[in-house]
Scaffold this motif. Structure first.
Motif, PDB file in Angstrom:
ATOM      1  N   ARG A 141       0.817  -1.213   0.000  1.00 31.96           N
ATOM      2  CA  ARG A 141       0.000   0.000   0.000  1.00 31.96           C
ATOM      3  C   ARG A 141       0.858   1.273   0.000  1.00 31.96           C
ATOM      4  O   ARG A 141       0.346   2.361   0.268  1.00 31.96           O
ATOM      5  CB  ARG A 141      -0.964  -0.017   1.192  1.00 31.96           C
ATOM      6  CG  ARG A 141      -1.999  -1.136   1.083  1.00 31.96           C
ATOM      7  CD  ARG A 141      -3.153  -0.934   2.042  1.00 31.96           C
ATOM      8  NE  ARG A 141      -2.786  -1.085   3.435  1.00 31.96           N
ATOM      9  CZ  ARG A 141      -2.832  -2.230   4.120  1.00 31.96           C
ATOM     10  NH1 ARG A 141      -3.219  -3.348   3.502  1.00 31.96           N
ATOM     11  NH2 ARG A 141      -2.501  -2.269   5.392  1.00 31.96           N
ATOM     12  N   ASP A 142       2.137   1.109  -0.305  1.00 32.77           N
ATOM     13  CA  ASP A 142       3.021   2.263  -0.483  1.00 32.77           C
ATOM     14  C   ASP A 142       2.977   2.647  -1.958  1.00 32.77           C
ATOM     15  O   ASP A 142       3.625   2.030  -2.798  1.00 32.77           O
ATOM     16  CB  ASP A 142       4.447   1.898  -0.055  1.00 32.77           C
ATOM     17  CG  ASP A 142       5.427   3.055  -0.225  1.00 32.77           C
ATOM     18  OD1 ASP A 142       5.041   4.096  -0.808  1.00 32.77           O
ATOM     19  OD2 ASP A 142       6.584   2.905   0.210  1.00 32.77           O
TER      20      ASP A 142
ATOM     21  N   VAL B 208      -4.980   0.791  -1.323  1.00 29.79           N
ATOM     22  CA  VAL B 208      -5.084   1.490  -0.041  1.00 29.79           C
ATOM     23  C   VAL B 208      -5.755   0.597   0.992  1.00 29.79           C
ATOM     24  O   VAL B 208      -6.456  -0.364   0.659  1.00 29.79           O
ATOM     25  CB  VAL B 208      -5.880   2.816  -0.167  1.00 29.79           C
ATOM     26  CG1 VAL B 208      -5.227   3.744  -1.183  1.00 29.79           C
ATOM     27  CG2 VAL B 208      -7.333   2.563  -0.530  1.00 29.79           C
ATOM     28  N   GLY B 209      -5.533   0.930   2.257  1.00 27.07           N
ATOM     29  CA  GLY B 209      -6.183   0.252   3.368  1.00 27.07           C
ATOM     30  C   GLY B 209      -7.027   1.231   4.163  1.00 27.07           C
ATOM     31  O   GLY B 209      -7.115   2.420   3.837  1.00 27.07           O
ATOM     32  N   THR B 210      -7.616   0.740   5.234  1.00 24.09           N
ATOM     33  CA  THR B 210      -8.502   1.586   6.045  1.00 24.09           C
ATOM     34  C   THR B 210      -7.746   2.727   6.703  1.00 24.09           C
ATOM     35  O   THR B 210      -8.346   3.726   7.097  1.00 24.09           O
ATOM     36  CB  THR B 210      -9.192   0.749   7.128  1.00 24.09           C
ATOM     37  OG1 THR B 210      -8.186   0.042   7.880  1.00 24.09           O
ATOM     38  CG2 THR B 210     -10.144  -0.256   6.520  1.00 24.09           C
ATOM     39  N   GLU B 211      -6.417   2.587   6.813  1.00 20.02           N
ATOM     40  CA  GLU B 211      -5.634   3.631   7.477  1.00 20.02           C
ATOM     41  C   GLU B 211      -5.434   4.868   6.610  1.00 20.02           C
ATOM     42  O   GLU B 211      -5.004   5.917   7.093  1.00 20.02           O
ATOM     43  CB  GLU B 211      -4.255   3.070   7.881  1.00 20.02           C
ATOM     44  CG  GLU B 211      -3.266   2.859   6.738  1.00 20.02           C
ATOM     45  CD  GLU B 211      -3.537   1.615   5.895  1.00 20.02           C
ATOM     46  OE1 GLU B 211      -2.858   1.455   4.860  1.00 20.02           O
ATOM     47  OE2 GLU B 211      -4.408   0.805   6.266  1.00 20.02           O
TER      48      GLU B 211
ATOM     49  N   PHE C  11     -13.066  -3.683   2.180  1.00 25.09           N
ATOM     50  CA  PHE C  11     -13.142  -3.165   0.814  1.00 25.09           C
ATOM     51  C   PHE C  11     -14.358  -2.254   0.634  1.00 25.09           C
ATOM     52  O   PHE C  11     -14.276  -1.216  -0.021  1.00 25.09           O
ATOM     53  CB  PHE C  11     -13.215  -4.320  -0.188  1.00 25.09           C
ATOM     54  CG  PHE C  11     -11.913  -5.039  -0.405  1.00 25.09           C
ATOM     55  CD1 PHE C  11     -10.723  -4.343  -0.564  1.00 25.09           C
ATOM     56  CD2 PHE C  11     -11.878  -6.425  -0.476  1.00 25.09           C
ATOM     57  CE1 PHE C  11      -9.530  -5.016  -0.794  1.00 25.09           C
ATOM     58  CE2 PHE C  11     -10.690  -7.102  -0.703  1.00 25.09           C
ATOM     59  CZ  PHE C  11      -9.510  -6.387  -0.853  1.00 25.09           C
ATOM     60  N   MET C  12     -15.480  -2.636   1.209  1.00 25.65           N
ATOM     61  CA  MET C  12     -16.693  -1.826   1.052  1.00 25.65           C
ATOM     62  C   MET C  12     -16.517  -0.457   1.699  1.00 25.65           C
ATOM     63  O   MET C  12     -16.948   0.564   1.146  1.00 25.65           O
ATOM     64  CB  MET C  12     -17.893  -2.557   1.664  1.00 25.65           C
ATOM     65  CG  MET C  12     -19.215  -1.846   1.424  1.00 25.65           C
ATOM     66  SD  MET C  12     -19.588  -1.593  -0.329  1.00 25.65           S
ATOM     67  CE  MET C  12     -19.931  -3.292  -0.819  1.00 25.65           C
ATOM     68  N   GLY C  13     -15.873  -0.414   2.848  1.00 26.23           N
ATOM     69  CA  GLY C  13     -15.619   0.865   3.494  1.00 26.23           C
ATOM     70  C   GLY C  13     -14.743   1.769   2.646  1.00 26.23           C
ATOM     71  O   GLY C  13     -14.979   2.987   2.553  1.00 26.23           O
ATOM     72  N   ILE C  14     -13.732   1.187   1.994  1.00 26.70           N
ATOM     73  CA  ILE C  14     -12.870   1.963   1.100  1.00 26.70           C
ATOM     74  C   ILE C  14     -13.673   2.438  -0.108  1.00 26.70           C
ATOM     75  O   ILE C  14     -13.558   3.595  -0.539  1.00 26.70           O
ATOM     76  CB  ILE C  14     -11.658   1.114   0.669  1.00 26.70           C
ATOM     77  CG1 ILE C  14     -10.756   0.829   1.871  1.00 26.70           C
ATOM     78  CG2 ILE C  14     -10.878   1.798  -0.446  1.00 26.70           C
ATOM     79  CD1 ILE C  14      -9.698  -0.234   1.620  1.00 26.70           C
ATOM     80  N   ALA C  15     -14.492   1.550  -0.673  1.00 28.00           N
ATOM     81  CA  ALA C  15     -15.290   1.905  -1.853  1.00 28.00           C
ATOM     82  C   ALA C  15     -16.181   3.108  -1.573  1.00 28.00           C
ATOM     83  O   ALA C  15     -16.316   4.012  -2.402  1.00 28.00           O
ATOM     84  CB  ALA C  15     -16.137   0.703  -2.286  1.00 28.00           C
ATOM     85  N   GLU C  16     -16.796   3.143  -0.399  1.00 30.04           N
ATOM     86  CA  GLU C  16     -17.707   4.241  -0.077  1.00 30.04           C
ATOM     87  C   GLU C  16     -16.960   5.570   0.054  1.00 30.04           C
ATOM     88  O   GLU C  16     -17.535   6.631  -0.173  1.00 30.04           O
ATOM     89  CB  GLU C  16     -18.458   3.905   1.216  1.00 30.04           C
ATOM     90  CG  GLU C  16     -19.481   2.790   1.016  1.00 30.04           C
ATOM     91  CD  GLU C  16     -20.014   2.224   2.324  1.00 30.04           C
ATOM     92  OE1 GLU C  16     -19.491   2.606   3.407  1.00 30.04           O
ATOM     93  OE2 GLU C  16     -20.937   1.384   2.270  1.00 30.04           O
TER      94      GLU C  16
ATOM     95  N   LEU D  79      -5.928  10.612   0.167  1.00 33.67           N
ATOM     96  CA  LEU D  79      -6.707  10.319  -1.041  1.00 33.67           C
ATOM     97  C   LEU D  79      -6.732  11.530  -1.969  1.00 33.67           C
ATOM     98  O   LEU D  79      -6.600  11.391  -3.190  1.00 33.67           O
ATOM     99  CB  LEU D  79      -8.130   9.900  -0.663  1.00 33.67           C
ATOM    100  CG  LEU D  79      -8.273   8.539   0.035  1.00 33.67           C
ATOM    101  CD1 LEU D  79      -9.720   8.307   0.483  1.00 33.67           C
ATOM    102  CD2 LEU D  79      -7.827   7.392  -0.876  1.00 33.67           C
ATOM    103  N   VAL D  80      -6.888  12.707  -1.408  1.00 34.84           N
ATOM    104  CA  VAL D  80      -6.872  13.925  -2.231  1.00 34.84           C
ATOM    105  C   VAL D  80      -5.505  14.113  -2.876  1.00 34.84           C
ATOM    106  O   VAL D  80      -5.402  14.482  -4.057  1.00 34.84           O
ATOM    107  CB  VAL D  80      -7.258  15.148  -1.375  1.00 34.84           C
ATOM    108  CG1 VAL D  80      -6.995  16.443  -2.135  1.00 34.84           C
ATOM    109  CG2 VAL D  80      -8.725  15.066  -0.960  1.00 34.84           C
TER     110      VAL D  80
END
Length: 293
Positions: free
Chosen positions: A81-82, A103-106, A140-145, A112-113
Motif C-alpha cells: 500500500r506504499d 489502499v487500506g482503512t488507514e 473493501f466496502m468501506g474503502i469503496a464508499e 486520497l486527495v
C-alpha cells in the motif's frame, strides 16, 4: 541498497519489436506497472515476490517505442500500500498518465486527495490468494464508499473459480468496476464453459462492470502467439465494445513460462478487435472516458 530480485524472476524483454499494427492516435496502455527502482522506492516488507527494477523511465521509453500516447499505471503488489513509486511516475508523466492505487482503512482523506492530484483515479482490490493476504470484504466496502466521492472506480483482480462467490459483493459496489484480465478464465475449457459464461453474464447484468481484455501471455496454455486466448477476448470485445480496455501488463510480474515481446502483444490487438471502430473504442475512447474525463 538495491533489493536483489528473486533468483527465478524473469526480466522484461530487453528489445521488443516495433509493432506491425499501427495504434490509433491517442492510444492508451491501460494496464502497466512500475517496480521501484529500489532503493528510491523500496519494495514492501510483506511482499510475496521481489521483482527486478522497472521504473518510470523504462516504462515511458516503451510507451514511445510501441506508439502509445498515455499509460494507466496500476499499483503493483510488490509495493503493497506504499503508492509512492506509482504516484511519482504519474506526476512525472503529467497529463499522460493516470494511476490505480492500493489502499487500506488507514488511508486518510487528505492522502486520497493527494493521490487524486497526482493522477490516481481508482483503487485495486486483489482477491488472488497467492499474491496477497485475504482482506475482509467489509474493509473493501468501506474503502469503496470513500473513494466514490472522488469519482474513482475500482479495479478487481480474481481468478475464474472465485467469481461465483464474489458476485454478490461485486454487485453491491457503488461505482464502476474494472475486472483485470477477463477474470482469468481457464482457456483450455473453451468459451462455452460455465465459468466464462458466468463472467459474460455478470457483465451483461451490470452495466457498471468493465473488463480488461489483457494478458494473453498469462492466460495462454499454448504460448506465443496466444491464439487460444483470442476467442475469449474477442467475445468480450464483441459483446461489450464500450466497456473494454487493453494494456501491456509491462513489466509482466510473476511470469514463469516466458517473457513476452511487448511489440508482439500489440500485434495481437487486431485479432480481438478486428475493425478500426472497435480498436478506437478499446484503445482511445474507453480509457479516455474512464480516466481523463
Amino acid at each position: 541498497m538495491t533489493q536483489p530480485m528473486d533468483p527465478d524472476w524473469l526480466v522484461f524483454h530487453p528489445a521488443p519489436k516495433k509493432p506491425d499494427f499501427q495504434l490509433p492516435p491517442g492510444a492508451v496502455d491501460a494496464h502497466c506497472h512500475v517496480f521501484g527502482p529500489s532503493p528510491e522506492f523500496p519494495f514492501a516488507p510483506e511482499r510475496k515476490y521481489t521483482p527486478c527494477n522497472a521504473g518510470k523511465d523504462h516504462l515511458f521509453a516503451l510507451r514511445d517505442h510501441l506508439g502509445f500516447a498515455r499509460n494507466v499505471i496500476v499499483q503493483a503488489t510488490c509495493h503493497g500500500r506504499d503508492n509512492r513509486a506509482m504516484m511519482d511516475a504519474c506526476r512525472a508523466a503529467g497529463d499522460l498518465a493516470r494511476g490505480v492505487a492500493s489502499v487500506g482503512t488507514e488511508v486518510t482523506d487528505a492522502e486520497l486527495v493527494e493521490m487524486h492530484e497526482a493522477g490516481v483515479r481508482g483503487v485495486r482490490f486483489n482477491f488472488v490468494k497467492r499474491l496477497v493476504d485475504a482482506t475482509p470484504k467489509q474493509v473493501f466496502m468501506g474503502i469503496a464508499e470513500r473513494i466514490v466521492k472522488l469519482g474513482w472506480h475500482i479495479v478487481v483482480y480474481f481468478e475464474a473459480a472465485d467469481l461465483e462467490e464474489l458476485v454478490p459483493f461485486l454487485e453491491s459496489l457503488p461505482t464502476t468496476i474494472v475486472v483485470d484480465h477477463m477474470g482469468r478464465p481457464d482457456v483450455t475449457k473453451g468459451t462455452s464453459h460455465p465459468d466464462f459464461q458466468r463472467f459474460l453474464q455478470i457483465m451483461q447484468d451490470n452495466s457498471n462492470i468493465w473488463s480488461k481484455v489483457t494478458c494473453p501471455e498469462r492466460l495462454s496454455a499454448e504460448g506465443p502467439p496466444y491464439a487460444d486466448v483470442v476467442p475469449f477476448a474477442a467475445e468480450v470485445v464483441r459483446h461489450f465494445p464500450d466497456r473494454v480496455l487493453w494494456g501491456t501488463d509491462w513489466p509482466h510480474p510473476n511470469m514463469k513460462s516466458h517473457m513476452p515481446d511487448d511489440g508482439a502483444l500489440v500485434d495481437w490487438i487486431p485479432l480481438i478487435a478486428p475493425t478500426p471502430e472497435l480498436q478506437h473504442k478499446l484503445l482511445v475512447e474507453n480509457p479516455m472516458r474512464l480516466y481523463w474525463t
